[in-house]
Design an enzyme around this catalytic site. Structure first.
Site, PDB file in Angstrom:
ATOM      1  N   CYS A  46      11.433 122.042  -5.340  1.00 50.81           N
ATOM      2  CA  CYS A  46      10.340 121.555  -4.500  1.00 50.81           C
ATOM      3  C   CYS A  46      10.644 121.831  -3.021  1.00 50.81           C
ATOM      4  O   CYS A  46      10.636 122.977  -2.601  1.00 50.81           O
ATOM      5  CB  CYS A  46      10.030 120.093  -4.790  1.00 50.81           C
ATOM      6  SG  CYS A  46       8.410 119.581  -4.148  1.00 50.81           S
TER       7      CYS A  46
ATOM      8  N   HIS B 184       9.852 119.375  -9.912  1.00 55.63           N
ATOM      9  CA  HIS B 184      11.030 118.498  -9.959  1.00 55.63           C
ATOM     10  C   HIS B 184      11.612 118.441 -11.372  1.00 55.63           C
ATOM     11  O   HIS B 184      11.288 117.531 -12.136  1.00 55.63           O
ATOM     12  CB  HIS B 184      10.639 117.080  -9.518  1.00 55.63           C
ATOM     13  CG  HIS B 184      10.333 116.962  -8.070  1.00 55.63           C
ATOM     14  ND1 HIS B 184      11.297 116.674  -7.137  1.00 55.63           N
ATOM     15  CD2 HIS B 184       9.169 117.102  -7.396  1.00 55.63           C
ATOM     16  CE1 HIS B 184      10.740 116.642  -5.940  1.00 55.63           C
ATOM     17  NE2 HIS B 184       9.455 116.897  -6.062  1.00 55.63           N
TER      18      HIS B 184
ATOM     19  N   GLU C  77      14.468 117.504 -12.239  1.00 55.49           N
ATOM     20  CA  GLU C  77      15.363 116.347 -12.344  1.00 55.49           C
ATOM     21  C   GLU C  77      14.628 115.060 -12.715  1.00 55.49           C
ATOM     22  O   GLU C  77      15.259 114.062 -13.056  1.00 55.49           O
ATOM     23  CB  GLU C  77      16.133 116.156 -11.026  1.00 55.49           C
ATOM     24  CG  GLU C  77      15.351 115.541  -9.893  1.00 55.49           C
ATOM     25  CD  GLU C  77      14.389 116.466  -9.150  1.00 55.49           C
ATOM     26  OE1 GLU C  77      13.806 116.016  -8.148  1.00 55.49           O
ATOM     27  OE2 GLU C  77      14.202 117.634  -9.570  1.00 55.49           O
TER      28      GLU C  77
END
EC number: 4.3.3.6
Length: 191
Positions: free
Chosen positions: A78, A169, A171
């Protein structure tokens, strides 16, 4: 493999957890000298202008540029992808300029337009859950770059040598495949 996560802003703990799950030794990076013994670096999401200003303030801008120029892999997610880019649509300052890509900030809308989608990512697999939050997109990839994924015909994952950029994202999901892909890149460049 020891991989650092730049710990100035963003989902640092989530990246650390994902990297540990795929077998890396993962450490938060809060001081420039902590870059010295790393094999790879993750620049997490957050707000790209804020992260950039913090990188300048604490001396990370030049240090991370040197890290990348030493052929050490860097994964930007990002805002991290924005910072990695050589070119940002409508902006010329406050970025690392390492990866031969051009990005547009907030290309998928603002916070309220955030979404999650399953998508194929080349060399990673099908049905990858991508979480887009004020996400950029990659407008152009240099001639030595590789497009790994698109959403709505916009490039959202790209690789160029030892640099990896994702507009979303990874994660914020439970899927570790993209972090495993990055760990494999680190192993490739370390050998």
């Amino acid at each position: 493999m020891k991989i650092g996560v730049l710990a100035l802003q963003g989902a640092v703990a989530e990246h650390l957890r994902m990297l540990e799950e795929v077998g890396a030794t993962a450490v938060p990076v809060k001081r420039v000298e902590e870059l010295d013994d790393l094999d790879g670096l993750v620049i997490p999401g957050g707000e790209s202008t804020t992260i950039s200003k913090l990188m300048h303030k604490y001396g990370f801008m030049e240090a991370v540029q040197e890290f990348g120029k030493a052929n050490k892999p860097i994964f930007g997610t990002c805002a991290g992808a924005i910072l990695l880019a050589k070119r940002i649509q409508g902006q010329d300052d406050y970025h690392l300029g390492l990866m031969d890509i051009k990005v547009e900030r907030n290309a998928f809308g603002r916070q309220k337009e955030s979404f999650e989608v399953l998508m194929p990512v080349a060399d990673v697999g099908a049905d990858y859950p991508a979480v887009f939050i004020r996400a950029p997109y990659i407008m152009e990839v240099g001639e030595n770059g590789q497009v790994l994924a698109k959403h709505e015909d916009k490039i959202v994952v790209a690789r160029s040598g030892h640099y990896l950029a994702a507009a979303f994202h990874p994660e914020l999901t439970e899927d570790t495949r993209l972090h495993k892909y990055f760990l494999d890149m680190v192993k490739e460049y370390r050998s």
